[in-house]
Write a protein that holds these residues in place. Structure first.
Motif, PDB file in Angstrom:
ATOM      1  N   ALA A  65     103.863  48.736  54.984  1.00  0.00           N
ATOM      2  CA  ALA A  65     102.716  47.133  55.438  1.00  0.00           C
ATOM      3  C   ALA A  65     101.551  47.531  56.508  1.00  0.00           C
ATOM      4  N   ASP A  66     102.544  48.050  57.728  1.00  0.00           N
ATOM      5  CA  ASP A  66     100.789  47.976  58.430  1.00  0.00           C
ATOM      6  C   ASP A  66     100.289  49.790  58.579  1.00  0.00           C
ATOM      7  N   ALA A  67     100.284  50.644  57.645  1.00  0.00           N
ATOM      8  CA  ALA A  67      99.932  51.659  56.749  1.00  0.00           C
ATOM      9  C   ALA A  67      98.330  51.032  57.566  1.00  0.00           C
ATOM     10  N   PRO A  68      97.463  52.396  58.455  1.00  0.00           N
ATOM     11  CA  PRO A  68      96.039  51.877  58.504  1.00  0.00           C
ATOM     12  C   PRO A  68      94.937  51.313  56.881  1.00  0.00           C
ATOM     13  N   ALA A  69      94.100  50.942  57.793  1.00  0.00           N
ATOM     14  CA  ALA A  69      93.419  50.152  55.767  1.00  0.00           C
ATOM     15  C   ALA A  69      92.251  51.260  56.110  1.00  0.00           C
ATOM     16  N   ARG A  70      91.927  51.357  57.465  1.00  0.00           N
ATOM     17  CA  ARG A  70      90.441  52.781  57.232  1.00  0.00           C
ATOM     18  C   ARG A  70      90.848  53.624  56.115  1.00  0.00           C
ATOM     19  N   ALA A  71      89.279  54.309  55.730  1.00  0.00           N
ATOM     20  CA  ALA A  71      89.795  55.131  55.408  1.00  0.00           C
ATOM     21  C   ALA A  71      90.291  56.814  55.755  1.00  0.00           C
ATOM     22  N   ALA A  72      91.269  57.641  54.886  1.00  0.00           N
ATOM     23  CA  ALA A  72      91.952  59.120  55.919  1.00  0.00           C
ATOM     24  C   ALA A  72      90.528  59.618  56.400  1.00  0.00           C
ATOM     25  N   THR A  73      90.882  60.165  57.310  1.00  0.00           N
ATOM     26  CA  THR A  73      89.414  61.049  58.085  1.00  0.00           C
ATOM     27  C   THR A  73      90.191  63.041  57.750  1.00  0.00           C
ATOM     28  N   THR A  74      91.222  62.689  57.742  1.00  0.00           N
ATOM     29  CA  THR A  74      92.354  64.157  57.847  1.00  0.00           C
ATOM     30  C   THR A  74      91.537  64.575  56.472  1.00  0.00           C
ATOM     31  N   ARG A  75      90.921  66.108  56.452  1.00  0.00           N
ATOM     32  CA  ARG A  75      91.486  66.684  55.486  1.00  0.00           C
ATOM     33  C   ARG A  75      92.208  67.912  55.093  1.00  0.00           C
ATOM     34  N   VAL A  76      92.859  67.950  53.991  1.00  0.00           N
ATOM     35  CA  VAL A  76      93.459  68.496  53.470  1.00  0.00           C
ATOM     36  C   VAL A  76      93.425  69.477  52.356  1.00  0.00           C
ATOM     37  N   SER A  77      93.159  70.772  52.558  1.00  0.00           N
ATOM     38  CA  SER A  77      92.871  71.669  50.834  1.00  0.00           C
ATOM     39  C   SER A  77      93.778  72.380  50.516  1.00  0.00           C
ATOM     40  N   VAL A  78      94.233  71.857  48.937  1.00  0.00           N
ATOM     41  CA  VAL A  78      95.666  72.066  48.639  1.00  0.00           C
ATOM     42  C   VAL A  78      95.098  73.767  47.382  1.00  0.00           C
ATOM     43  N   LEU A  79      95.381  74.063  47.874  1.00  0.00           N
ATOM     44  CA  LEU A  79      95.428  75.666  47.070  1.00  0.00           C
ATOM     45  C   LEU A  79      96.385  75.435  45.715  1.00  0.00           C
ATOM     46  N   GLY A  80      96.211  75.861  43.782  1.00  0.00           N
ATOM     47  CA  GLY A  80      96.492  75.683  43.225  1.00  0.00           C
ATOM     48  C   GLY A  80      96.646  74.550  42.801  1.00  0.00           C
TER      49      GLY A  80
END
Length: 488
Positions: A10-25
């Motif tokens: 419930a207290d997760a940040p409302a701002r957009a995520a900034t961590t960039r994750v590249s998923v392979l496959g």
């Protein structure tokens, strides 16, 4: 709701995520990671998939109007409830509940699979049943422990020689291409759910009314083929902001200062560099190690070269008839019949269309480059018809077409020294900050679709909203994956 409850607070940040994750496959693990990270607003996710469609080995294609999987696939009721809920939400009424209706050819006779008490009493070879009973009685006698534990010693101690030598040992030869004595015991613990007489009896009794649970003897299957699970979860992930780059191959993973920095990819619009904070790879771990830049140490590359996979050819016959048999799958443990399993895709979903057409899919384990691997489609089709007749199955109606699909890395081969080689790979890759290997291919694990999605869910739970990775939590999750047992 379970997934949202575990991954978003419930207290997760409302701002957009900034961590960039590249998923392979974009197999089940990759799609699952994209969904869980994007929905929890933990990362900006882009998935890179070399193929034209998602799903990986759990995908499929349409052939003459029939939805065909890459082999025989089912969604097992053993799936964790929250994962099953997500799939149900994505597919709605298209996720069907189907009874299992297969057969095993044992010493020239057919017995139902899953095993049923009455069917076994009527159809199992009498000499086989008597010999199994004798093996069970002999288990009470003291025996010397083997000097070295192997796949063969574990199963023979648990099941006795008759079951092993009539079914599991020839089937192991077929699946992995090596003798049961040359396989690590992990192959028995993780690949054989009925690894003792007691477990096997329990499975048989579970089919008896009064003992039978509502989900025993059945499976979930999408109306539009198994591919629909991947497509459905991908659509949900995209609604939460995840991006998918299809027909795009990752060629290099660039690191600097002990952490991942960028990818080089080749897609429909040419090559491009992708800056990233993390690489989550569901590709074969051997392939990932070879893509790392600067190059991995020689010992790591040597380990990647030494790890072995079993290949598979999938042979599809298009027949001019509504249905070949009533059974969804046939299993062939005997070595004189090269194929390991035969499935009829229309029977999985009880499809009646298209009229006058059905497809058979034979699974043929082999090695890349061997005599089977280099055979042309027409020759493989003729060989398949001959194997069907050799097994006493009906002569097919007119064969309209034969097509094949070749999987170079269908099964990990758990030879007796695989663990050391795998540890060399995992230890080195684990030292690169931002690199996570997961999924069936990423962890060199012969697992089911629901296991791959569970791995993705666990990985997503280890990343917090500020991009920090909980290495200890991931280690605990990795340990729990050892309990995964393949459901046939």
């Amino acid at each position: 709701m379970a997934l949202d409850a575990t991954l978003t607070a419930a207290d997760a940040p409302a701002r957009a995520a900034t961590t960039r994750v590249s998923v392979l496959g974009a197999g089940p693990a990759g799609i699952g990671a994209a969904l869980y990270l994007a929905r929890a607003n933990k990362a900006q996710v882009e998935v890179f998939e070399a193929g034209a469609r998602v799903g990986g080995a759990a995908g499929g294609f349409d052939l003459e109007g029939v939805h065909c999987d890459f082999g025989s696939h089912r969604l097992h009721p053993a799936s964790e409830p929250h994962i099953l809920d997500d799939i149900k939400d994505a597919l709605g009424d298209d996720l069907l509940w189907r009874p299992r209706h297969g057969r095993i050819r044992l010493q020239g006779k057919w017995i139902h699979f899953p095993l049923k008490p009455v069917d076994m009493a009527l159809n199992a070879p009498k000499a086989f049943v008597a010999s199994v009973a004798l093996d069970s009685a002999m288990k009470a006698l003291p025996k010397r422990a083997p000097a070295v534990e192997t796949f063969a010693s574990v199963l023979e101690a648990g099941l006795g020689p008759t079951i092993c030598r009539s079914f599991y040992f020839p089937y192991a030869w077929k699946l992995w291409g090596v003798s049961p004595e040359a396989l690590d015991p992990v192959a028995a613990h993780r690949r054989v759910s009925g690894s003792s007489i007691q477990k096997l009896i329990g499975k048989v009794l579970a089919q008896v009314p009064g003992f039978k649970k509502p989900t025993t003897g059945g499976f979930f299957y999408p109306r539009g083929g198994f591919q629909q699970i991947g497509e459905g979860l991908k659509a949900v992930a995209e609604r939460h902001g995840a991006r998918f780059a299809l027909n795009t191959r990752v060629t290099d993973v660039f690191c600097e200062g002990g952490r991942v920095r960028a990818l080089q990819v080749a897609g429909p619009d040419g090559a491009r560099r992708v800056e990233t904070d993390a690489v989550w790879s569901s590709l074969p771990i051997t392939l990932l190690a070879k893509m790392m830049r600067p190059h991995a140490p020689e010992a790591v590359i040597a380990a990647a070269e030494a790890i072995r996979y079993r290949a598979m050819i999938l042979i599809y016959l298009v027949l001019d008839q509504d249905q070949y048999t009533e059974f969804d799958a046939h299993y062939f443990p005997e070595t004189e019949i090269p194929m390991s399993r035969l499935s009829e895709p229309k029977n999985y979903s009880a499809a009646t269309e298209p009229k006058g057409t059905t497809v058979l899919c034979a699974e043929l384990p082999c090695q890349v480059g061997d005599a089977m691997w280099v055979m042309d489609d027409a020759s493989l089709g003729r060989a398949m018809v001959e194997w069907l007749q050799r097994a006493g199955l009906p002569a097919p109606a007119r064969v309209r077409a034969c097509v094949t699909r070749r999987l170079a890395q269908a099964y990990p081969i758990y030879d007796r020294d695989f663990a050391g080689k795998l540890d060399t790979l995992e230890s080195w890759l684990g030292g690169v900050h931002g690199v996570v290997t997961f999924g069936r291919q990423g962890l060199f694990a012969h697992d089911n679709t629901h296991h791959a999605l569970a791995m993705a869910h666990a990985a997503a739970a280890c990343l917090d909203h500020d991009g920090a990775w909980d290495k200890a939590a991931w280690a605990r999750a990795r340990e729990s994956f050892r309990d995964h047992v393949v459901e046939d």
